[in-house]
Design a protein around this motif. Sequence first.
Motif, mmCIF file in Angstrom:
data_model
loop_
_atom_site.group_PDB
_atom_site.id
_atom_site.type_symbol
_atom_site.label_atom_id
_atom_site.label_comp_id
_atom_site.label_asym_id
_atom_site.label_seq_id
_atom_site.Cartn_x
_atom_site.Cartn_y
_atom_site.Cartn_z
ATOM 1 N N LEU A 39 0.849 -1.184 0.000
ATOM 2 C CA LEU A 39 0.000 0.000 0.000
ATOM 3 C C LEU A 39 0.888 1.237 0.000
ATOM 4 C CD1 LEU A 39 -1.613 0.291 3.580
ATOM 5 C CD2 LEU A 39 0.298 -1.178 3.021
ATOM 6 N N THR A 40 0.341 2.332 -0.547
ATOM 7 C CA THR A 40 1.084 3.580 -0.678
ATOM 8 C C THR A 40 0.242 4.735 -0.160
ATOM 9 O OG1 THR A 40 2.328 2.798 -2.603
ATOM 10 C CG2 THR A 40 2.182 5.184 -2.295
ATOM 11 N N TYR A 41 0.847 5.561 0.688
ATOM 12 C CA TYR A 41 0.180 6.750 1.211
ATOM 13 C C TYR A 41 0.848 8.005 0.666
ATOM 14 C CZ TYR A 41 -2.423 4.043 4.669
ATOM 15 O OH TYR A 41 -3.281 3.161 5.280
ATOM 16 N N ARG A 42 0.008 8.994 0.400
ATOM 17 C CA ARG A 42 0.502 10.326 0.041
ATOM 18 C C ARG A 42 0.108 11.281 1.157
ATOM 19 N NH1 ARG A 42 2.299 13.468 -4.093
ATOM 20 N NH2 ARG A 42 1.569 15.629 -4.195
ATOM 21 N N MET A 43 1.077 12.021 1.651
ATOM 22 C CA MET A 43 0.860 12.968 2.737
ATOM 23 C C MET A 43 1.015 14.388 2.205
ATOM 24 S SD MET A 43 3.006 13.278 6.343
ATOM 25 C CE MET A 43 2.485 11.641 6.887
ATOM 26 N N THR A 44 0.087 15.261 2.580
ATOM 27 C CA THR A 44 0.205 16.687 2.276
ATOM 28 C C THR A 44 0.094 17.445 3.592
ATOM 29 O OG1 THR A 44 -2.180 16.919 1.875
ATOM 30 C CG2 THR A 44 -0.781 16.425 -0.024
ATOM 31 N N ALA A 45 0.859 18.527 3.720
ATOM 32 C CA ALA A 45 0.919 19.191 5.018
ATOM 33 C C ALA A 45 1.221 20.669 4.874
ATOM 34 C CB ALA A 45 1.984 18.532 5.893
ATOM 35 N N VAL A 46 0.728 21.415 5.863
ATOM 36 C CA VAL A 46 1.113 22.807 6.072
ATOM 37 C C VAL A 46 1.570 22.906 7.518
ATOM 38 C CG1 VAL A 46 0.419 25.218 6.043
ATOM 39 C CG2 VAL A 46 -0.582 23.619 4.393
ATOM 40 N N ASN A 47 2.834 23.251 7.706
ATOM 41 C CA ASN A 47 3.435 23.305 9.036
ATOM 42 C C ASN A 47 3.892 24.732 9.301
ATOM 43 O OD1 ASN A 47 4.907 23.078 11.383
ATOM 44 N ND2 ASN A 47 6.092 21.299 10.733
ATOM 45 N N ASP A 48 3.019 25.519 9.950
ATOM 46 C CA ASP A 48 3.340 26.905 10.287
ATOM 47 C C ASP A 48 3.811 27.676 9.052
ATOM 48 O OD1 ASP A 48 3.406 28.984 12.120
ATOM 49 O OD2 ASP A 48 5.506 28.650 12.643
ATOM 50 N N GLY A 49 3.108 27.467 7.925
ATOM 51 C CA GLY A 49 3.421 28.171 6.687
ATOM 52 C C GLY A 49 4.253 27.382 5.701
ATOM 53 N N TRP A 50 4.944 26.355 6.155
ATOM 54 C CA TRP A 50 5.751 25.513 5.265
ATOM 55 C C TRP A 50 4.856 24.426 4.677
ATOM 56 C CZ3 TRP A 50 8.660 20.705 7.139
ATOM 57 C CH2 TRP A 50 9.329 20.097 6.064
ATOM 58 N N ARG A 51 4.833 24.324 3.347
ATOM 59 C CA ARG A 51 4.006 23.337 2.661
ATOM 60 C C ARG A 51 4.885 22.226 2.097
ATOM 61 N NH1 ARG A 51 -1.174 25.263 1.564
ATOM 62 N NH2 ARG A 51 -1.466 27.451 2.168
ATOM 63 N N TYR A 52 4.458 20.997 2.340
ATOM 64 C CA TYR A 52 5.229 19.884 1.797
ATOM 65 C C TYR A 52 4.320 18.699 1.508
ATOM 66 C CZ TYR A 52 5.156 17.983 6.603
ATOM 67 O OH TYR A 52 4.774 17.515 7.828
ATOM 68 N N THR A 53 4.818 17.796 0.679
ATOM 69 C CA THR A 53 4.170 16.516 0.424
ATOM 70 C C THR A 53 5.211 15.421 0.603
ATOM 71 O OG1 THR A 53 4.668 16.414 -1.950
ATOM 72 C CG2 THR A 53 2.662 17.599 -1.294
ATOM 73 N N ALA A 54 4.740 14.214 0.874
ATOM 74 C CA ALA A 54 5.646 13.074 1.007
ATOM 75 C C ALA A 54 4.877 11.810 0.647
ATOM 76 C CB ALA A 54 6.205 12.974 2.427
#
Length: 293
Positions: A39-54
């Motif tokens: 299985l594969t997960y995609r994560m999207t995030a906003v951390n105090d203004g910093w945007r990232y995916t993993a």
Amino acid sequence: MMRSRAMYALLFASTVVVAQTAAPAGGSLKRHYQEGQTLTYRMTAVNDGWRYTAEASGVTKKTPAGAFVEEFRWTGMTSDGKQLALSPAMAAFRQTVSLDPSWMPGGPSLANADSKMVGPITDLFTFYVDLWLINKIGFLHRAGDHFHVPNPQPASWADGTRVILGKDHIDFDLNIQSVHEASHTAVVLVRHVPPAHPNLEFPAEWMKAPVVDTPNNWVEVTRTDDGKYEAAAGKETFDVTLTVSTEDGRILSGVMENPVITSGRLCDDAALTKCGPAQPQIIRRHIEIVLER
């Protein structure tokens, strides 16, 4: 750093659950593992203004003791829209998580992890351990069922050098929000909440005053490069909402809201009595994961 604090609090809560329940448990959300399943997960995030995916890809394995685990490798990351190259050590990194109630969670080793990957690694751990707690208890089945897990021990991230004092204290409130027979899904909410009486000591009287609507459950004092002290206290919470398959127990998606509301002062002395005016601050983290395949 905030995520590693929550990780250790989760580990402590898991030991509380083990002490209170018989093993193994399970329930209607029990994970039905098949060795070799991927299985594969995609994560999207906003951390105090910093945007990232993993992205993380996992495979189900069986331990010598008979427990099922999922071994993940992180395959990619973007930071503020730019693709990041993972280091060789990060490419070789493997993270083990599980929803099997017979398995005891262990925090991931972060020694070889890229600094930007610490958040995704510990957030994936949080999503899994929150549902593991529900499976371990085993008696939460219907919409409206809930169970409160008290956590008597605060977590510390003080290093004795720059961070003179750093602690927070959270309990866990486990809830089944809804069960949908037609779509074979359930929605669970795990609230990481301040205890009624946080087990924290505050070095200055002004830090005891509640910043918002509950007693402060977060405190930090750091030494600056010019010999001053940055001190703050406030409230930290997590709300983790998971959509779970009732057919096989997989996490289909998850959302984490992690605000920290603080009031801080810059002080001239270690006793925190000669300080400037209070400065309010709100740190917000929003994390989502989706099962892609």
